[in-house]
Design a protein around this motif. Structure first.
Motif, PDB file in Angstrom:
ATOM      1  N   UNK A  98      -7.502  -0.603  -5.000  1.00 26.22           N
ATOM      2  CA  UNK A  98      -8.357  -0.043  -3.950  1.00 26.22           C
ATOM      3  C   UNK A  98      -9.305   0.939  -4.624  1.00 26.22           C
ATOM      4  N   UNK A  99     -10.600   0.828  -4.338  1.00 22.54           N
ATOM      5  CA  UNK A  99     -11.563   1.733  -4.967  1.00 22.54           C
ATOM      6  C   UNK A  99     -12.401   2.417  -3.884  1.00 22.54           C
ATOM      7  N   UNK A 100     -12.282   3.756  -3.862  1.00 21.48           N
ATOM      8  CA  UNK A 100     -13.068   4.573  -2.943  1.00 21.48           C
ATOM      9  C   UNK A 100     -13.946   5.491  -3.771  1.00 21.48           C
ATOM     10  N   UNK A 101     -15.119   5.059  -4.121  1.00 21.20           N
ATOM     11  CA  UNK A 101     -16.123   5.855  -4.838  1.00 21.20           C
ATOM     12  C   UNK A 101     -15.741   6.204  -6.276  1.00 21.20           C
ATOM     13  N   UNK A 102     -14.486   6.319  -6.585  1.00 19.23           N
ATOM     14  CA  UNK A 102     -14.111   6.743  -7.940  1.00 19.23           C
ATOM     15  C   UNK A 102     -13.275   5.669  -8.628  1.00 19.23           C
ATOM     16  N   UNK A 103     -12.163   6.109  -9.184  1.00 17.56           N
ATOM     17  CA  UNK A 103     -11.346   5.189  -9.979  1.00 17.56           C
ATOM     18  C   UNK A 103     -10.609   4.197  -9.088  1.00 17.56           C
ATOM     19  N   UNK A 104     -10.488   2.966  -9.529  1.00 17.99           N
ATOM     20  CA  UNK A 104      -9.614   2.037  -8.799  1.00 17.99           C
ATOM     21  C   UNK A 104      -8.179   2.553  -8.825  1.00 17.99           C
ATOM     22  N   UNK A 105      -7.520   2.511  -7.678  1.00 12.97           N
ATOM     23  CA  UNK A 105      -6.119   2.911  -7.630  1.00 12.97           C
ATOM     24  C   UNK A 105      -5.260   1.674  -7.408  1.00 12.97           C
ATOM     25  N   UNK A 106      -4.161   1.632  -8.130  1.00  5.46           N
ATOM     26  CA  UNK A 106      -3.295   0.455  -8.182  1.00  5.46           C
ATOM     27  C   UNK A 106      -2.586   0.227  -6.858  1.00  5.46           C
ATOM     28  N   UNK A 107      -2.574  -1.027  -6.403  1.00  6.74           N
ATOM     29  CA  UNK A 107      -1.841  -1.392  -5.190  1.00  6.74           C
ATOM     30  C   UNK A 107      -0.637  -2.268  -5.528  1.00  6.74           C
ATOM     31  N   UNK A 108      -0.907  -3.439  -6.107  1.00  3.32           N
ATOM     32  CA  UNK A 108       0.164  -4.403  -6.376  1.00  3.32           C
ATOM     33  C   UNK A 108      -0.087  -5.117  -7.699  1.00  3.32           C
ATOM     34  N   UNK A 109       1.003  -5.522  -8.324  1.00  2.00           N
ATOM     35  CA  UNK A 109       0.936  -6.465  -9.428  1.00  2.00           C
ATOM     36  C   UNK A 109       1.831  -7.642  -9.083  1.00  2.00           C
ATOM     37  N   UNK A 110       1.295  -8.847  -9.212  1.00  8.43           N
ATOM     38  CA  UNK A 110       2.021 -10.067  -8.845  1.00  8.43           C
ATOM     39  C   UNK A 110       2.115 -10.963 -10.069  1.00  8.43           C
ATOM     40  N   UNK A 111       3.299 -11.446 -10.317  1.00  8.00           N
ATOM     41  CA  UNK A 111       3.475 -12.369 -11.440  1.00  8.00           C
ATOM     42  C   UNK A 111       4.122 -13.680 -11.027  1.00  8.00           C
ATOM     43  N   UNK A 112       4.859 -13.658  -9.933  1.00  6.68           N
ATOM     44  CA  UNK A 112       5.596 -14.851  -9.511  1.00  6.68           C
ATOM     45  C   UNK A 112       5.054 -15.381  -8.197  1.00  6.68           C
ATOM     46  N   UNK A 113       5.032 -16.698  -8.068  1.00  5.89           N
ATOM     47  CA  UNK A 113       4.551 -17.330  -6.845  1.00  5.89           C
ATOM     48  C   UNK A 113       5.504 -17.095  -5.698  1.00  5.89           C
ATOM     49  N   UNK A 114       4.925 -16.918  -4.506  1.00  4.74           N
ATOM     50  CA  UNK A 114       5.713 -16.963  -3.287  1.00  4.74           C
ATOM     51  C   UNK A 114       6.520 -15.726  -2.967  1.00  4.74           C
ATOM     52  N   UNK A 115       6.455 -14.720  -3.823  1.00  4.21           N
ATOM     53  CA  UNK A 115       7.235 -13.501  -3.551  1.00  4.21           C
ATOM     54  C   UNK A 115       6.267 -12.453  -3.016  1.00  4.21           C
ATOM     55  N   UNK A 116       6.485 -12.071  -1.738  1.00  2.00           N
ATOM     56  CA  UNK A 116       5.595 -11.111  -1.115  1.00  2.00           C
ATOM     57  C   UNK A 116       5.925  -9.704  -1.582  1.00  2.00           C
ATOM     58  N   UNK A 117       4.879  -8.970  -1.923  1.00  2.00           N
ATOM     59  CA  UNK A 117       5.056  -7.549  -2.233  1.00  2.00           C
ATOM     60  C   UNK A 117       4.496  -6.767  -1.045  1.00  2.00           C
ATOM     61  N   UNK A 118       5.204  -5.697  -0.687  1.00  2.00           N
ATOM     62  CA  UNK A 118       4.842  -4.973   0.527  1.00  2.00           C
ATOM     63  C   UNK A 118       4.867  -3.480   0.259  1.00  2.00           C
ATOM     64  N   UNK A 119       3.859  -2.796   0.827  1.00  3.73           N
ATOM     65  CA  UNK A 119       3.822  -1.345   0.743  1.00  3.73           C
ATOM     66  C   UNK A 119       3.205  -0.832   2.035  1.00  3.73           C
ATOM     67  N   UNK A 120       4.058  -0.389   2.939  1.00  4.39           N
ATOM     68  CA  UNK A 120       3.555   0.083   4.235  1.00  4.39           C
ATOM     69  C   UNK A 120       2.886  -1.042   4.998  1.00  4.39           C
ATOM     70  N   UNK A 121       1.601  -0.827   5.332  1.00  6.08           N
ATOM     71  CA  UNK A 121       0.870  -1.831   6.108  1.00  6.08           C
ATOM     72  C   UNK A 121       0.201  -2.883   5.221  1.00  6.08           C
ATOM     73  N   UNK A 122       0.333  -2.728   3.916  1.00  2.00           N
ATOM     74  CA  UNK A 122      -0.291  -3.668   2.990  1.00  2.00           C
ATOM     75  C   UNK A 122       0.755  -4.621   2.426  1.00  2.00           C
ATOM     76  N   UNK A 123       0.344  -5.861   2.246  1.00  4.23           N
ATOM     77  CA  UNK A 123       1.218  -6.838   1.600  1.00  4.23           C
ATOM     78  C   UNK A 123       0.357  -7.836   0.848  1.00  4.23           C
ATOM     79  N   UNK A 124       0.973  -8.468  -0.132  1.00  2.00           N
ATOM     80  CA  UNK A 124       0.232  -9.410  -0.954  1.00  2.00           C
ATOM     81  C   UNK A 124       1.159 -10.499  -1.453  1.00  2.00           C
ATOM     82  N   UNK A 125       0.583 -11.663  -1.696  1.00  2.00           N
ATOM     83  CA  UNK A 125       1.364 -12.785  -2.187  1.00  2.00           C
ATOM     84  C   UNK A 125       0.502 -13.610  -3.129  1.00  2.00           C
TER      85      UNK A 125
END
Lengths: 116, 115
Positions: B37-64
């Protein structure tokens, strides 16, 4: 300080001048990267250090650009004979040794260069 | 040539909406896919994904990640004005299959959440 620090935050220079930026990575991180970001674009890779060794340079890094990381700690990026096209945000990122638990890259706040 | 393509490039929603951001990639020697996520300055880390099909979740954010179809999505539910930012997708690729890698970024999706 637990983050990546970059100095200066902003730099305005006249075309043809040389500029140097500094990056202080997270102390435990042995990998250090420089990226360049222009408006509306994602960051573009410039160069990469593992400890003090510069292991990779992008084609974007012309011979006016040079980077160093003496002693494997802080790094400097120098641009000689700046051109207006060099105006961009220069981001530094550091990352721990591959295979360690906290693997992610941490970015600094960047140095915004304006060449007039 | 390695590339990462994000869509849409910009998105305007109202608070409370759910959004899905897309990232497709074509790289050799894929190692991982990261969201920032980048808000005017440095990108801040959200998720790193390496494996298929495994959802990563942090609060209201999720990624697959889908390594077969070479894409990832980032979902944000119940959006808030503070979610307004550029969301960057990056793929870490190692050169010549070795251990070193660097991040190849997409252009980002600019999300604007209206009150």
């Amino acid at each position: 300080d637990t983050g990546v620090s970059q100095d200066p935050r902003h730099k305005i220079t006249k075309r043809g001048q040389n500029v140097t930026f500094r990056c202080d990575p997270i102390s435990e991180h042995n990998r250090l990267y420089w990226y360049r970001q222009t408006l509306g674009q994602g960051p573009e890779f410039l160069t990469y250090f593992q400890n003090e060794a510069q292991l990779e340079k992008s084609r974007l890094l012309s011979d006016r650009f040079s980077a160093e990381r003496p002693k494997g700690s802080f790094s400097t990026l120098e641009i000689q004979r700046t051109e207006q096209g060099d105006s961009a945000m220069y981001l530094c990122a550091s990352a721990p040794k591959q295979g360690t638990a906290n693997y992610g890259y941490t970015f600094g706040s960047g140095t915004r260069l304006t060449v007039v | 040539e390695d590339k990462v393509v994000q869509s849409p490039l910009s998105l305007v929603v109202h608070e409370g909406d759910t959004v899905t951001l897309n990232c497709s990639y074509e790289v050799t020697n894929f190692r991982s896919l990261l969201w920032y996520k980048q808000e005017k300055k440095a990108p801040t880390f959200l998720f790193m994904l390496t494996s298929s099909g495994i959802e990563k979740k942090s609060g209201r954010l999720s990624s697959i990640l889908d390594k077969k179809e070479l894409f990832s999505i980032l979902n944000i539910t119940a959006t808030q004005t503070g979610d307004s930012a550029v969301y960057l997708c990056a793929v870490e690729a190692s050169k010549y299959g070795g251990s070193q890698g660097n991040l190849i970024f997409g252009k980002g999706t600019k999300l604007s959440v209206k009150p």
